[in-house]
Write a protein that holds these residues in place. Structure first.
Motif, PDB file in Angstrom:
ATOM      1  N   LEU A 287      -5.660  -2.673  -3.695  1.00 56.15           N
ATOM      2  CA  LEU A 287      -6.966  -2.900  -3.065  1.00 56.15           C
ATOM      3  C   LEU A 287      -7.567  -4.240  -3.492  1.00 56.15           C
ATOM      4  O   LEU A 287      -8.085  -4.992  -2.659  1.00 56.15           O
ATOM      5  CB  LEU A 287      -7.914  -1.753  -3.430  1.00 56.15           C
ATOM      6  N   LYS A 288      -7.489  -4.559  -4.779  1.00 57.08           N
ATOM      7  CA  LYS A 288      -8.039  -5.822  -5.279  1.00 57.08           C
ATOM      8  C   LYS A 288      -7.337  -7.012  -4.632  1.00 57.08           C
ATOM      9  O   LYS A 288      -7.982  -7.988  -4.218  1.00 57.08           O
ATOM     10  CB  LYS A 288      -7.891  -5.884  -6.799  1.00 57.08           C
ATOM     11  N   HIS A 289      -6.006  -6.934  -4.526  1.00 52.98           N
ATOM     12  CA  HIS A 289      -5.247  -8.023  -3.913  1.00 52.98           C
ATOM     13  C   HIS A 289      -5.625  -8.184  -2.444  1.00 52.98           C
ATOM     14  O   HIS A 289      -5.815  -9.312  -1.965  1.00 52.98           O
ATOM     15  CB  HIS A 289      -3.752  -7.732  -4.036  1.00 52.98           C
ATOM     16  N   ALA A 290      -5.731  -7.065  -1.730  1.00 48.62           N
ATOM     17  CA  ALA A 290      -6.033  -7.122  -0.299  1.00 48.62           C
ATOM     18  C   ALA A 290      -7.444  -7.655  -0.055  1.00 48.62           C
ATOM     19  O   ALA A 290      -7.669  -8.490   0.835  1.00 48.62           O
ATOM     20  CB  ALA A 290      -5.868  -5.737   0.321  1.00 48.62           C
ATOM     21  N   ASP A 294      -9.278 -10.277   2.384  1.00 50.88           N
ATOM     22  CA  ASP A 294     -10.045  -9.686   3.482  1.00 50.88           C
ATOM     23  C   ASP A 294     -10.884  -8.536   2.942  1.00 50.88           C
ATOM     24  O   ASP A 294     -10.363  -7.452   2.660  1.00 50.88           O
ATOM     25  CB  ASP A 294      -9.080  -9.191   4.569  1.00 50.88           C
ATOM     26  N   MET A 295     -12.208  -8.749   2.804  1.00 55.38           N
ATOM     27  CA  MET A 295     -13.087  -7.750   2.219  1.00 55.38           C
ATOM     28  C   MET A 295     -13.263  -6.508   3.093  1.00 55.38           C
ATOM     29  O   MET A 295     -13.787  -5.494   2.639  1.00 55.38           O
ATOM     30  CB  MET A 295     -14.462  -8.368   1.939  1.00 55.38           C
ATOM     31  N   THR A 296     -12.820  -6.588   4.347  1.00 53.87           N
ATOM     32  CA  THR A 296     -12.967  -5.417   5.225  1.00 53.87           C
ATOM     33  C   THR A 296     -11.894  -4.360   4.968  1.00 53.87           C
ATOM     34  O   THR A 296     -12.005  -3.234   5.448  1.00 53.87           O
ATOM     35  CB  THR A 296     -12.909  -5.841   6.703  1.00 53.87           C
ATOM     36  N   ILE A 297     -10.849  -4.708   4.224  1.00 55.93           N
ATOM     37  CA  ILE A 297      -9.792  -3.739   3.904  1.00 55.93           C
ATOM     38  C   ILE A 297     -10.333  -2.761   2.868  1.00 55.93           C
ATOM     39  O   ILE A 297     -10.813  -3.156   1.807  1.00 55.93           O
ATOM     40  CB  ILE A 297      -8.535  -4.442   3.372  1.00 55.93           C
ATOM     41  N   ASN A 298     -10.249  -1.458   3.183  1.00 58.86           N
ATOM     42  CA  ASN A 298     -10.779  -0.441   2.277  1.00 58.86           C
ATOM     43  C   ASN A 298      -9.659   0.367   1.642  1.00 58.86           C
ATOM     44  O   ASN A 298      -8.474   0.192   1.948  1.00 58.86           O
ATOM     45  CB  ASN A 298     -11.775   0.473   3.003  1.00 58.86           C
ATOM     46  N   ALA A 299     -10.052   1.285   0.744  1.00 57.31           N
ATOM     47  CA  ALA A 299      -9.068   2.084   0.012  1.00 57.31           C
ATOM     48  C   ALA A 299      -8.253   2.971   0.947  1.00 57.31           C
ATOM     49  O   ALA A 299      -7.056   3.192   0.720  1.00 57.31           O
ATOM     50  CB  ALA A 299      -9.767   2.936  -1.044  1.00 57.31           C
ATOM     51  N   GLU A 300      -8.897   3.471   2.009  1.00 55.15           N
ATOM     52  CA  GLU A 300      -8.169   4.329   2.951  1.00 55.15           C
ATOM     53  C   GLU A 300      -7.030   3.567   3.628  1.00 55.15           C
ATOM     54  O   GLU A 300      -5.916   4.085   3.766  1.00 55.15           O
ATOM     55  CB  GLU A 300      -9.129   4.882   4.008  1.00 55.15           C
ATOM     56  N   ARG A 301      -7.308   2.336   4.035  1.00 57.67           N
ATOM     57  CA  ARG A 301      -6.270   1.513   4.653  1.00 57.67           C
ATOM     58  C   ARG A 301      -5.130   1.260   3.669  1.00 57.67           C
ATOM     59  O   ARG A 301      -3.950   1.339   4.020  1.00 57.67           O
ATOM     60  CB  ARG A 301      -6.897   0.191   5.118  1.00 57.67           C
ATOM     61  N   CYS A 302      -5.489   0.987   2.407  1.00 60.31           N
ATOM     62  CA  CYS A 302      -4.462   0.756   1.387  1.00 60.31           C
ATOM     63  C   CYS A 302      -3.608   1.998   1.179  1.00 60.31           C
ATOM     64  O   CYS A 302      -2.379   1.910   1.071  1.00 60.31           O
ATOM     65  CB  CYS A 302      -5.111   0.341   0.068  1.00 60.31           C
ATOM     66  N   ARG A 303      -4.251   3.158   1.130  1.00 60.85           N
ATOM     67  CA  ARG A 303      -3.505   4.397   0.909  1.00 60.85           C
ATOM     68  C   ARG A 303      -2.590   4.714   2.084  1.00 60.85           C
ATOM     69  O   ARG A 303      -1.491   5.253   1.897  1.00 60.85           O
ATOM     70  CB  ARG A 303      -4.457   5.559   0.649  1.00 60.85           C
ATOM     71  N   ASN A 304      -3.017   4.370   3.293  1.00 60.03           N
ATOM     72  CA  ASN A 304      -2.164   4.594   4.465  1.00 60.03           C
ATOM     73  C   ASN A 304      -0.896   3.755   4.381  1.00 60.03           C
ATOM     74  O   ASN A 304       0.210   4.236   4.665  1.00 60.03           O
ATOM     75  CB  ASN A 304      -2.921   4.258   5.750  1.00 60.03           C
ATOM     76  N   SER A 334       3.431  -3.088  -0.625  1.00 58.20           N
ATOM     77  CA  SER A 334       2.146  -2.698  -0.032  1.00 58.20           C
ATOM     78  C   SER A 334       1.165  -3.867  -0.056  1.00 58.20           C
ATOM     79  O   SER A 334       0.454  -4.130   0.927  1.00 58.20           O
ATOM     80  CB  SER A 334       1.547  -1.508  -0.790  1.00 58.20           C
ATOM     81  N   MET A 335       1.108  -4.575  -1.172  1.00 56.07           N
ATOM     82  CA  MET A 335       0.237  -5.750  -1.282  1.00 56.07           C
ATOM     83  C   MET A 335       0.619  -6.804  -0.253  1.00 56.07           C
ATOM     84  O   MET A 335      -0.236  -7.443   0.365  1.00 56.07           O
ATOM     85  CB  MET A 335       0.338  -6.318  -2.698  1.00 56.07           C
ATOM     86  N   PHE A 336       1.897  -6.965  -0.058  1.00 53.40           N
ATOM     87  CA  PHE A 336       2.425  -7.959   0.878  1.00 53.40           C
ATOM     88  C   PHE A 336       2.073  -7.600   2.321  1.00 53.40           C
ATOM     89  O   PHE A 336       1.684  -8.461   3.119  1.00 53.40           O
ATOM     90  CB  PHE A 336       3.935  -8.037   0.681  1.00 53.40           C
ATOM     91  N   VAL A 337       2.177  -6.316   2.654  1.00 56.77           N
ATOM     92  CA  VAL A 337       1.995  -5.870   4.038  1.00 56.77           C
ATOM     93  C   VAL A 337       0.532  -5.949   4.472  1.00 56.77           C
ATOM     94  O   VAL A 337       0.233  -6.242   5.636  1.00 56.77           O
ATOM     95  CB  VAL A 337       2.530  -4.430   4.196  1.00 56.77           C
ATOM     96  N   LEU A 338      -0.397  -5.714   3.569  1.00 57.25           N
ATOM     97  CA  LEU A 338      -1.806  -5.581   3.939  1.00 57.25           C
ATOM     98  C   LEU A 338      -2.472  -6.897   4.331  1.00 57.25           C
ATOM     99  O   LEU A 338      -3.432  -6.911   5.103  1.00 57.25           O
ATOM    100  CB  LEU A 338      -2.580  -4.955   2.775  1.00 57.25           C
ATOM    101  N   VAL A 339      -1.992  -7.993   3.804  1.00 56.95           N
ATOM    102  CA  VAL A 339      -2.656  -9.282   3.999  1.00 56.95           C
ATOM    103  C   VAL A 339      -2.092 -10.009   5.223  1.00 56.95           C
ATOM    104  O   VAL A 339      -0.862 -10.071   5.386  1.00 56.95           O
ATOM    105  CB  VAL A 339      -2.493 -10.158   2.739  1.00 56.95           C
ATOM    106  N   PRO A 340      -2.941 -10.559   6.095  1.00 60.43           N
ATOM    107  CA  PRO A 340      -2.438 -11.258   7.298  1.00 60.43           C
ATOM    108  C   PRO A 340      -1.648 -12.516   6.950  1.00 60.43           C
ATOM    109  O   PRO A 340      -2.085 -13.329   6.137  1.00 60.43           O
ATOM    110  CB  PRO A 340      -3.729 -11.620   8.049  1.00 60.43           C
TER     111      PRO A 340
END
Length: 447
Positions: A287-290, A294-304, A334-340
């Motif tokens: 979550l911290k990395h994402a 992008d501050m709009t990324i939340n814990a739910e998105r990370c967990r998905n 997961s860290m890699f996938v979340l960031v555009p």
């Protein structure tokens, strides 16, 4: 290994794992992390213990070394315990038993891998039949309770049925998880890539290598928007080193590197998992990395995303230091996938991943609309990515160059990656002793 044939044994193991006679006198520090893992594996095999414990031994091995290792294990006289996702190794290692860990239980099967597959299917069918019979009984009892539970004349009978239902619920049989469908599996999607200029990364007249010594020289490489570039070749030819130069993580010794103004590059390498903070919770790190991007990324998105990569439920809340190597790799992925990103550089992304997770990642990459550069020994994974360009490393170390062709994969692209090398000549005992001494010195320097 001891006896008159020690040189022959050492040469056979080193050759099987992809080393040449020219490698024997090199320092361990001259080898990449993947090759150092192979050195450690060679040392273990040559010690010939009564019991070999191998945890994902095929990571960092190319097809030829994997095939050799399977034959070596099948002929090994001691006991061998293997943890692996490599189905080809399971088939070739002449197993006498399989333990499948599923649903927090260890299911024990006797026999080889082929027999395991048959017996597991039979077990699943039995469990499915038991589940369906129990569900019919539950539905029957529930229907009776719903219909007659409120009537005085059937109150005693309804109460009896309710107690029966409670007993069944207490020992409820779950649907076998092997029957999880594609629809039940979490999906994974890369963020939409932002615009980038046509020429994304370019190397001109470039030379690069390690410890100030060039491995490549006189190279000019251009990566353009929309390319899906597969970098192929046997272990040790410098594929990961090429990726490091393209990413900018490895400074050039000569020439220049240029990048597009709007380039957003994501790099996933085999060693990223080793850089994670061990005392931190996995979800917090992701979550911290994402959110740094992008501050709009939340814990739910990370967990998905973590769930799609096999870190569902409580696994996402574990401290990284308690995780296996494969789970750490999933955290890094997961860290890699979340960031555009509009350019993805992937170095052996399927290592440490089980078959199901590789399928999830492959489908996400198939749908990704940006540019991809991938280094992989996984032929099936590579073919599903449908590369538009193929790169091969040419020449001798110090004068290596890169040839990129705009074409799909060919069967011939995998030649030389699945053929065993001939056994190397003498001097192997000296090489093994040198490797052991040099690795000990390296460990002391790092401490």
């Amino acid at each position: 290994a001891g006896g008159y044939n020690v040189d022959e044994k050492v040469a056979s193991v080193l050759s099987g794992l992809g080393f040449t006679t020219a490698d024997y006198k090199k320092s361990c520090t001259d080898f990449s992390g993947g090759w150092q893992m192979k050195i450690a594996l060679a040392r273990l095999l040559l010690s010939e213990p009564d019991m070999l414990l191998l945890d994902e031994p095929t990571n960092h091995l190319d097809a030829a070394a994997k095939a050799w290792l399977g034959r070596y294990i099948s002929a090994y006289e001691g006991t061998v315990v293997i943890v692996t996702h490599e189905e080809a190794l399971l088939r070739s290692a002449a197993l006498t038993g399989v333990i499948e860990v599923r649903d927090q239980r260890a299911h024990v099967f006797r026999g080889d891998y082929a027999k395991f597959l048959v017996e597991r299917e039979e077990r699943v069918l039995r469990a499915l039949k038991e589940y369906e019979e129990q569900q019919r009984e539950i539905d029957k009892l529930q229907s009776y309770i719903t219909r007659f539970g409120a009537t005085m004349s059937h109150a005693a009978s309804a109460q009896s049925k309710r107690k029966m239902l409670e007993r069944i619920e207490a020992g409820r049989v779950d649907l076998p998880t092997e029957l999880d469908t594609q629809a039940d599996r979490p999906s994974l999607r890369f963020p939409r890539p932002q615009f980038c200029e046509q020429r994304m990364v370019a190397l001109a007249g470039a030379a690069w290598g390690w410890n100030g010594r060039p491995l490549y020289s006189g190279c000019s490489v251009e990566v353009e928007r929309g390319m899906r570039l597969a970098i192929l070749g046997p272990n040790g030819c410098g594929k990961s080193t090429l990726l490091a130069a393209l990413s900018g993580r490895l400074p050039l010794l000569e020439g220049k590197r240029e990048t597009a103004e709007h380039l957003e590059m994501g790099v996933f390498t085999q060693d990223l998992a080793q850089e994670l903070p061990l005392d931190a919770v996995a979800l917090d790190v992701v979550l911290k990395h994402a959110q740094a991007k992008d501050m709009t990324i939340n814990a739910e998105r990370c967990r998905n995303v973590m769930g799609a990569l096999g870190l569902s439920g409580s696994k996402a809340l574990q401290k990284i230091g308690t995780m296996s190597g494969g789970e750490k790799a999933r955290v890094a992925l997961s860290m890699f996938v979340l960031v555009p990103h509009n350019l993805l550089l992937l170095d052996e992304p399927s290592n440490h991943l089980d078959v199901g997770t590789v399928e999830v990642l492959t489908e996400a990459l198939q749908e990704y609309q940006g540019t991809i550069i991938v280094v992989t020994h996984n032929r099936h994974f590579c073919e599903l990515l449908a590369p538009t360009h193929v790169a091969r490393v040419l020449g001798e170390p110090g004068r290596q160059t890169v040839a990129i062709e705009a074409r799909p994969l060919r069967p011939s692209d995998w030649e030389g990656m699945g053929d065993d090398s001939a056994a190397a000549g003498g001097g192997g005992a000296v090489a093994a002793a040198m490797m052991q001494q040099q690795m000990q010195q390296q460990q002391m320097q790092q401490q």
